[in-house]
Design a protein around this motif. Structure first.
Motif, mmCIF file in Angstrom:
data_model
loop_
_atom_site.group_PDB
_atom_site.id
_atom_site.type_symbol
_atom_site.label_atom_id
_atom_site.label_comp_id
_atom_site.label_asym_id
_atom_site.label_seq_id
_atom_site.Cartn_x
_atom_site.Cartn_y
_atom_site.Cartn_z
ATOM 1 N N SER A 112 -5.756 -2.355 20.271
ATOM 2 C CA SER A 112 -4.401 -1.812 21.128
ATOM 3 C C SER A 112 -3.270 -1.789 20.484
ATOM 4 O O SER A 112 -2.218 -1.161 20.457
ATOM 5 C CB SER A 112 -4.214 -2.770 22.392
ATOM 6 N N ASN A 113 -3.345 -2.808 19.405
ATOM 7 C CA ASN A 113 -2.256 -2.727 18.489
ATOM 8 C C ASN A 113 -2.617 -2.760 16.905
ATOM 9 O O ASN A 113 -3.188 -3.610 16.339
ATOM 10 C CB ASN A 113 -1.630 -4.530 18.726
ATOM 11 N N PRO A 114 -2.056 -1.762 16.295
ATOM 12 C CA PRO A 114 -2.301 -1.508 14.878
ATOM 13 C C PRO A 114 -1.902 -2.489 14.013
ATOM 14 O O PRO A 114 -0.798 -3.160 14.201
ATOM 15 C CB PRO A 114 -1.837 -0.134 14.813
ATOM 16 N N ILE A 115 -2.471 -2.653 12.792
ATOM 17 C CA ILE A 115 -2.118 -3.473 11.703
ATOM 18 C C ILE A 115 -0.838 -2.965 11.151
ATOM 19 O O ILE A 115 -0.502 -1.647 11.236
ATOM 20 C CB ILE A 115 -3.294 -3.776 10.538
ATOM 21 N N GLN A 116 -0.037 -3.737 10.180
ATOM 22 C CA GLN A 116 0.890 -3.145 9.622
ATOM 23 C C GLN A 116 0.801 -3.213 8.122
ATOM 24 O O GLN A 116 0.416 -4.501 7.354
ATOM 25 C CB GLN A 116 2.346 -3.822 9.968
ATOM 26 N N VAL A 117 0.977 -2.002 7.219
ATOM 27 C CA VAL A 117 0.683 -2.304 6.149
ATOM 28 C C VAL A 117 1.855 -1.508 5.202
ATOM 29 O O VAL A 117 2.632 -0.495 5.939
ATOM 30 C CB VAL A 117 -0.514 -1.535 5.687
ATOM 31 N N GLU A 118 2.005 -1.972 3.943
ATOM 32 C CA GLU A 118 3.032 -1.196 3.167
ATOM 33 C C GLU A 118 2.423 -0.381 2.100
ATOM 34 O O GLU A 118 1.395 -0.684 1.324
ATOM 35 C CB GLU A 118 3.844 -2.206 2.510
ATOM 36 N N ASP A 119 2.784 0.919 2.146
ATOM 37 C CA ASP A 119 2.200 1.807 0.824
ATOM 38 C C ASP A 119 2.503 1.347 -0.522
ATOM 39 O O ASP A 119 3.728 1.413 -0.749
ATOM 40 C CB ASP A 119 2.809 3.163 1.549
ATOM 41 N N THR A 120 1.565 1.160 -1.009
ATOM 42 C CA THR A 120 1.808 0.902 -2.433
ATOM 43 C C THR A 120 1.736 1.879 -3.634
ATOM 44 O O THR A 120 1.905 1.640 -4.743
ATOM 45 C CB THR A 120 0.908 -0.399 -2.843
ATOM 46 N N GLY A 121 1.300 2.936 -3.107
ATOM 47 C CA GLY A 121 0.951 4.119 -4.162
ATOM 48 C C GLY A 121 -0.423 4.398 -4.381
ATOM 49 O O GLY A 121 -0.868 5.511 -4.134
ATOM 50 N N ASP A 122 -1.278 3.264 -4.676
ATOM 51 C CA ASP A 122 -2.527 3.594 -4.908
ATOM 52 C C ASP A 122 -3.396 2.835 -3.965
ATOM 53 O O ASP A 122 -4.441 2.386 -4.136
ATOM 54 C CB ASP A 122 -2.874 2.849 -6.295
ATOM 55 N N GLY A 123 -2.652 2.267 -2.687
ATOM 56 C CA GLY A 123 -3.299 1.732 -1.662
ATOM 57 C C GLY A 123 -2.431 1.154 -0.741
ATOM 58 O O GLY A 123 -1.100 1.627 -0.553
ATOM 59 N N TYR A 124 -2.541 0.146 0.005
ATOM 60 C CA TYR A 124 -1.679 -0.355 1.056
ATOM 61 C C TYR A 124 -1.915 -1.825 0.974
ATOM 62 O O TYR A 124 -2.919 -2.546 0.496
ATOM 63 C CB TYR A 124 -2.362 0.159 2.310
ATOM 64 N N GLU A 125 -0.576 -2.532 1.192
ATOM 65 C CA GLU A 125 -0.824 -4.090 1.217
ATOM 66 C C GLU A 125 -0.487 -4.518 2.744
ATOM 67 O O GLU A 125 0.445 -3.971 3.275
ATOM 68 C CB GLU A 125 0.565 -4.737 0.345
ATOM 69 N N LEU A 126 -1.273 -5.622 2.883
ATOM 70 C CA LEU A 126 -1.214 -5.986 4.600
ATOM 71 C C LEU A 126 -0.103 -6.796 4.777
ATOM 72 O O LEU A 126 0.222 -7.760 4.062
ATOM 73 C CB LEU A 126 -2.629 -6.821 4.739
ATOM 74 N N ILE A 127 0.565 -6.498 5.572
ATOM 75 C CA ILE A 127 1.618 -7.088 6.016
ATOM 76 C C ILE A 127 1.473 -8.130 7.271
ATOM 77 O O ILE A 127 1.708 -9.057 7.534
ATOM 78 C CB ILE A 127 3.035 -6.257 6.461
ATOM 79 N N GLN A 128 0.977 -7.533 8.575
ATOM 80 C CA GLN A 128 0.663 -8.029 9.594
ATOM 81 C C GLN A 128 -0.763 -7.476 10.102
ATOM 82 O O GLN A 128 -1.003 -6.417 9.971
ATOM 83 C CB GLN A 128 1.445 -7.677 10.654
#
Length: 349
Positions: A112-128
């Motif tokens: 019900s609640n998606p995770i939050q990620v930051e786009d790093t260009g070659d993948g994603y970094e987990l934020i929450q």
């Protein structure tokens, strides 16, 4: 020579109702000119359309960035593309007693609640969303179902301040599911090292929404984890009261950490209950021995012969005894008090 005579003849203009020649006859162009004109018109229209498209793309791009910043863009990202390098997690990476409940909820109802990620260009970094990501990884490993191979994620704009990312992670967990003091203390210590801060300053930043007393407890557990974290397998299970007792024991007894290490190595607790039993043993007060230690103080015995009978006086540490065949309880209290005062005065006491 005779001169020729010139006559000026004025003719009245003739009235005519004929219209001027059609314009197209006056401006008739050849096929080549018409083609060039048509191409120019088409080029102008195409350039105008391209300009409108570019303007629309710019508007959409700005809107997309704004939506990302507000957490309104959701996409499914592969589990393997999500890294956890940027932030020190405030959750234990080895155990979570509620993970099975979360997995059951995802299986039955979805996420019900998606995770939050930051786009790093070659993948994603987990934020929450550490627990949600852990649940998806566990489900995919257990079932092999492709629906768990990717996870719904909110795309966060890149470059957000690190302090704000930490605060967001901490506040989410403190509100939605209270984390243990050991986990908060460990996070504060890690953040202090990463940002080159004192631990108390790191606590003030990360746990600004917590009360003063709670921040004090977090500071105590941060000290506890710094001294004992490498020895403990289940620090998140330590109650607040026990943690504070452990900190005081470490401060009062320099060898307490060494003693605890030896106990843990000897007993090898395999669950949180067993480990807590060892910790409680360390902070338990020492039992008072039933047999007092031999006294090293001097002892004096005096025997006196009196008309009323023999008297024996024994002097030792903290005590004077007078033994005599006499009922001292029947003596006038005033006389007994005067005798004792005289004795004390004589002894300069």
């Amino acid at each position: 020579m005779s001169k020729r005579r010139v006559f000026d003849i004025n003719f009245e203009p003739e009235e005519t109702s004929e219209a001027p020649a059609p314009a197209e006859e006056q401006t008739r162009r050849g096929p080549m000119a018409a083609a060039i004109s048509e191409n120019a018109d088409a080029l102008t229209e195409r350039q105008s359309a391209e300009a409108e498209i570019r303007a629309e793309n710019d508007r959409l791009a700005h809107e997309y960035v704004s939506l990302k910043r507000d957490g309104a863009i959701v996409a499914r990202v592969p589990l393997g593309d999500v890294a956890m390098r940027k932030l020190t997690r405030d959750r234990s990476t080895t155990r979570d007693p509620d993970l099975e409940e979360l997995k059951t909820s995802i299986r039955d109802l979805g996420l019900s609640n998606p995770i939050q990620v930051e786009d790093t260009g070659d993948g994603y970094e987990l934020i929450q969303g550490f627990r949600r990501l852990s649940a998806y990884k566990s489900l995919f490993k257990e079932t092999g179902d492709e629906r768990y191979a990717t996870i719904p994620a909110v795309l966060v704009a890149k470059g957000e301040a690190l302090e704000k990312l930490y605060r967001r992670m901490v506040d989410e967990n403190m509100v939605r599911r209270d984390i243990s003091f050991a986990e908060m203390g460990q996070l504060a210590a890690s953040y202090a090292r990463q940002m080159d801060l004192e631990v108390n300053d790191a606590i003030a930043v990360l746990f600004a929404s917590a009360g003063r007393q709670k921040r004090h407890y977090i500071g105590s557990f941060s000290l506890l984890m710094d001294k004992l974290g490498h020895l403990l397998q289940y620090p998140e299970a330590i109650p607040r009261a026990l943690g504070l007792k452990l900190v005081k024991t470490l401060e009062d007894q320099p060898r307490a950490a060494q003693h605890l290490s030896a106990l843990l190595e000897h007993q090898k607790p395999n669950d949180a209950v067993a480990e807590l039993a060892v910790l409680n043993k360390v902070v338990a007060p020492k039992p008072v021995s039933e047999q007092a230690a031999p006294s090293t103080s001097s002892k004096t015995t005096i025997k006196l012969n009196r008309k009323s009978g023999a008297a024996k006086v024994i002097g030792s540490k903290g005590k004077i005894e007078l033994q005599m065949n006499r009922d001292f309880g029947a003596v006038d209290p005033r006389k007994l008090e005067a005798a004792v005062r005289a004795l004390l005065d004589q002894l300069d006491l």
